[in-house]
Design a protein around this motif. Structure first.
Motif, mmCIF file in Angstrom:
data_model
loop_
_atom_site.group_PDB
_atom_site.id
_atom_site.type_symbol
_atom_site.label_atom_id
_atom_site.label_comp_id
_atom_site.label_asym_id
_atom_site.label_seq_id
_atom_site.Cartn_x
_atom_site.Cartn_y
_atom_site.Cartn_z
ATOM 1 N N UNK A 416 -15.271 -52.619 22.863
ATOM 2 C CA UNK A 416 -15.958 -53.673 23.607
ATOM 3 C C UNK A 416 -16.593 -54.686 22.669
ATOM 4 N N UNK A 417 -17.190 -54.203 21.588
ATOM 5 C CA UNK A 417 -17.793 -55.108 20.608
ATOM 6 C C UNK A 417 -16.721 -55.973 19.952
ATOM 7 N N UNK A 418 -15.556 -55.380 19.709
ATOM 8 C CA UNK A 418 -14.444 -56.133 19.117
ATOM 9 C C UNK A 418 -13.994 -57.240 20.053
ATOM 10 N N UNK A 419 -13.893 -56.951 21.350
ATOM 11 C CA UNK A 419 -13.482 -57.970 22.315
ATOM 12 C C UNK A 419 -14.506 -59.099 22.382
ATOM 13 N N UNK A 420 -15.785 -58.773 22.334
ATOM 14 C CA UNK A 420 -16.815 -59.817 22.353
ATOM 15 C C UNK A 420 -16.722 -60.686 21.109
ATOM 16 N N UNK A 421 -16.458 -60.059 19.969
ATOM 17 C CA UNK A 421 -16.339 -60.799 18.714
ATOM 18 C C UNK A 421 -15.151 -61.754 18.774
ATOM 19 N N UNK A 422 -14.021 -61.272 19.250
ATOM 20 C CA UNK A 422 -12.832 -62.107 19.368
ATOM 21 C C UNK A 422 -13.077 -63.265 20.333
ATOM 22 N N UNK A 423 -13.722 -62.994 21.456
ATOM 23 C CA UNK A 423 -14.011 -64.041 22.437
ATOM 24 C C UNK A 423 -14.883 -65.138 21.826
ATOM 25 N N UNK A 452 -19.634 -65.160 11.578
ATOM 26 C CA UNK A 452 -18.842 -64.103 12.198
ATOM 27 C C UNK A 452 -18.276 -63.126 11.162
ATOM 28 N N UNK A 453 -18.029 -63.628 9.953
ATOM 29 C CA UNK A 453 -17.444 -62.770 8.913
ATOM 30 C C UNK A 453 -18.316 -61.548 8.642
ATOM 31 N N UNK A 454 -19.609 -61.714 8.782
ATOM 32 C CA UNK A 454 -20.545 -60.621 8.494
ATOM 33 C C UNK A 454 -20.362 -59.472 9.468
ATOM 34 N N UNK A 455 -19.974 -59.791 10.689
ATOM 35 C CA UNK A 455 -19.837 -58.764 11.722
ATOM 36 C C UNK A 455 -18.381 -58.507 12.107
ATOM 37 N N UNK A 456 -17.461 -58.881 11.235
ATOM 38 C CA UNK A 456 -16.044 -58.704 11.549
ATOM 39 C C UNK A 456 -15.736 -57.252 11.913
ATOM 40 N N UNK A 457 -15.005 -57.027 13.007
ATOM 41 C CA UNK A 457 -14.677 -55.651 13.417
ATOM 42 C C UNK A 457 -13.951 -54.885 12.324
ATOM 43 N N UNK A 458 -14.281 -53.593 12.230
ATOM 44 C CA UNK A 458 -13.623 -52.721 11.263
ATOM 45 C C UNK A 458 -13.048 -51.512 11.977
ATOM 46 N N UNK A 459 -12.050 -50.950 11.372
ATOM 47 C CA UNK A 459 -11.434 -49.768 11.952
ATOM 48 C C UNK A 459 -9.927 -49.908 11.959
ATOM 49 N N UNK A 460 -9.227 -48.798 11.917
ATOM 50 C CA UNK A 460 -7.773 -48.816 11.901
ATOM 51 C C UNK A 460 -7.257 -48.670 13.342
ATOM 52 N N UNK A 461 -7.512 -49.722 14.129
ATOM 53 C CA UNK A 461 -6.914 -49.797 15.456
ATOM 54 C C UNK A 461 -6.486 -51.240 15.692
ATOM 55 N N UNK A 462 -5.574 -51.412 16.634
ATOM 56 C CA UNK A 462 -4.872 -52.694 16.759
ATOM 57 C C UNK A 462 -5.799 -53.890 16.933
#
Length: 517
Positions: A416-423, A452-462
């Motif tokens: 969910x956090x990744x989707x908010x970041x992308x949006x 945004x770079x500071x909070x860029x999503x991390x993790x090995x998922x798509x």
């Protein structure tokens, strides 16, 4: 670690065309992020432009392409496109592709900035889907091609300055390392970098970002084409209202019911896309803009079945109702910088289709040239991969882990956090680096991207991988748009509305930005 002769990232028209050619000499692996039918190719409504009328038609197609590109078209690439296009389309016909016909003859239509009717369609407004189905049917008959669905590219493998494969994430979350003599990026565009786009969800600029991180040059990233007529109803997807509608006589009218294109271009509704998109944006400041086909006395439901089916969901009908439209991000003219044979600046790495930049589209793609581009340059890239016959080396383990480790380190970001970041990224790109630009907006885009770079999503998922790729693409677009202090084609600067006397291409790599003639 797996070994193939050739790795193709992407299963649209460019990737599949290349795979068919490569399969004649070696083992090919084709990977795609979702099911094989899901690509920009399959969503292409408008058709495929091809000069089937002989030498005069070819010459006119070349000049139309040059004119639409606003002074920045690579004439060599455009010549290759229009001259080899008929042969490639004849192959499609031989493989069973069913283009629309009238009285037994191929039906040719006209679209914006074309001097004559030369657009082939299939099933009215499902041309890309028909081509994709035809290519897939042919590919499945070839034993030397391995098709991998639900597989995402992570990064390219480098050894001694050469690309020797790629790291992939499969549909079950497993990391796979695939080595190859050569790698072809045919991963399509990056429309998802904008909040309003006609592109499918898979178009996240993966190939461009992978190539750039590996050290390849990218070019002309500031030239993003905004299709003038995407469906515009709150809450509805930005479904493409094909340019073929205007080719069949649709008018553009403003909130007062007035046709307005005569104020912007002598070709009216069939003006180049950048002109029409800006005109709609300007007229839209005073209310809705509509496509009007109420005067067209044709069976529009039969001619445009896919569009008609979509509109029916909103109780609208071509020929009866005004259809609200506005521009949306549609096609990236820039990408991985290549020659006309798909060779990038990195040995072992090739690119074809929307992910690549040969300069064939210049600053503004001519309508319906994109499917032809994938078809022609996919084959040319494959032929170059075979001719270059890259030498394989023994694996060097320490060269494989850098980028993958960078993605995997740190606490994984939630979905969910990744989707908010992308949006947030997509919204800022639409607001500050979209159809109309200026220095202040682009600087604000850069500032927000840095934050945004500071909070860029991390993790090995798509989605985390796609977030990283979208960020890279956004940075490249903003940097190139800031550097180009002129207006040309799809790139319009409110603070620099005039075009420079000398046409130059932007070129970016890890060494920075430069402009070359």
């Amino acid at each position: 670690m797996e070994q193939v002769d050739f790795l193709v990232v992407g299963a649209g028209i460019a990737g599949l065309s290349a795979a068919i050619c490569l399969a004649r000499v070696g083992r090919v692996m084709v990977v795609t992020k979702e099911e094989l039918a899901e690509s920009n190719t399959a969503y292409a409504q408008g058709g495929i432009a091809v000069a089937m009328g002989g030498e005069e038609d070819v010459a006119l197609h070349l000049e139309d392409t040059m004119s639409a590109g606003d002074g920045l078209v690579n004439r060599e690439a455009a010549s290759v496109l229009v001259e080899q296009g008929p042969r490639r389309v004849e192959e499609l016909l031989a493989w069973g592709t069913k283009f629309d016909r009238e009285n037994g003859e191929l039906m040719l239509t006209r679209e914006g900035a074309h001097s004559r009717s030369r657009i082939l369609h299939a099933n009215g407004d499902a041309t890309g889907k028909e081509i994709a189905v035809s290519l897939l049917r042919h590919v499945r008959e070839m034993d030397s091609i391995e098709l991998m669905e639900w597989t995402t590219g992570v990064d390219l493998l480098m050894e001694g300055g050469r690309v020797v494969g790629a790291t992939l994430l499969d549909g079950e979350g497993g990391v796979r390392v695939v080595r190859a003599k050569a790698v072809l990026l045919a991963s399509g565009g990056a429309g998802q970098v904008y909040s309003d786009t006609t592109n499918p969800a898979v178009a996240t600029g993966d190939g461009i970002a992978m190539a750039y991180r590996a050290g390849a040059e990218v070019s002309d990233m500031e030239f993003y084409q905004f299709h003038p007529t995407a469906f515009s109803v709150p809450g509805a997807p930005r479904f493409l209202m094909s340019e073929a509608l205007r080719g069949e006589g649709a008018y553009l009218v403003n909130a007062k019911g007035e046709r307005f294109m005569e104020r912007y271009h002598p070709l009216l509704e069939l003006a180049p896309r950048d002109v029409v998109a800006r005109a709609i944006t300007h007229e839209g400041m005073d209310g809705e803009v509509y496509l009007d086909m109420r005067h067209v006395k044709k069976d529009l439901q039969t001619r445009f079945p896919g569009i008609s089916k979509f509109l029916a969901k909103y109780r609208l009908e071509l020929g009866r109702d005004l259809i609200p439209v506005r521009p949306a991000a549609h096609y990236l003219m820039g990408g991985v910088r290549t020659d006309v044979h798909g060779r990038s600046s990195l040995p072992g790495l090739y690119a074809a289709g929307e992910v690549a930049c040969t300069g064939v589209h210049g600053a503004n793609r001519l309508a319906s040239n994109s499917l032809l581009e994938g078809l022609v340059f996919g084959v040319l890239a494959a032929e170059a991969m075979i001719a270059d016959d890259g030498t394989q080396h023994e694996p060097v383990v320490e060269d494989q882990g850098g980028e993958v480790a960078a993605v995997a380190t740190g606490s994984a970001t939630g979905e969910k956090a990744t989707e908010r970041w992308i949006a947030e990224l997509r919204d800022l790109m639409w607001k500050y680096a979209g159809l109309l630009r200026d220095a202040a907006g682009l600087q604000e885009a850069k500032r927000r991207l840095d934050a945004l770079a500071v909070t860029m999503p991390r993790g090995m998922f798509r989605r985390a991988l796609e977030a990283r790729n979208l960020y890279t693409v956004a940075e490249l677009i903003v940097a190139a748009a800031l550097g180009r202090e002129e207006s040309r084609g799809a790139h319009y600067r409110n603070d620099f509305p005039e075009r420079d006397a000398v046409a130059r291409h932007s070129v970016m790599s890890k060494d920075g930005l430069k402009f070359v003639a």
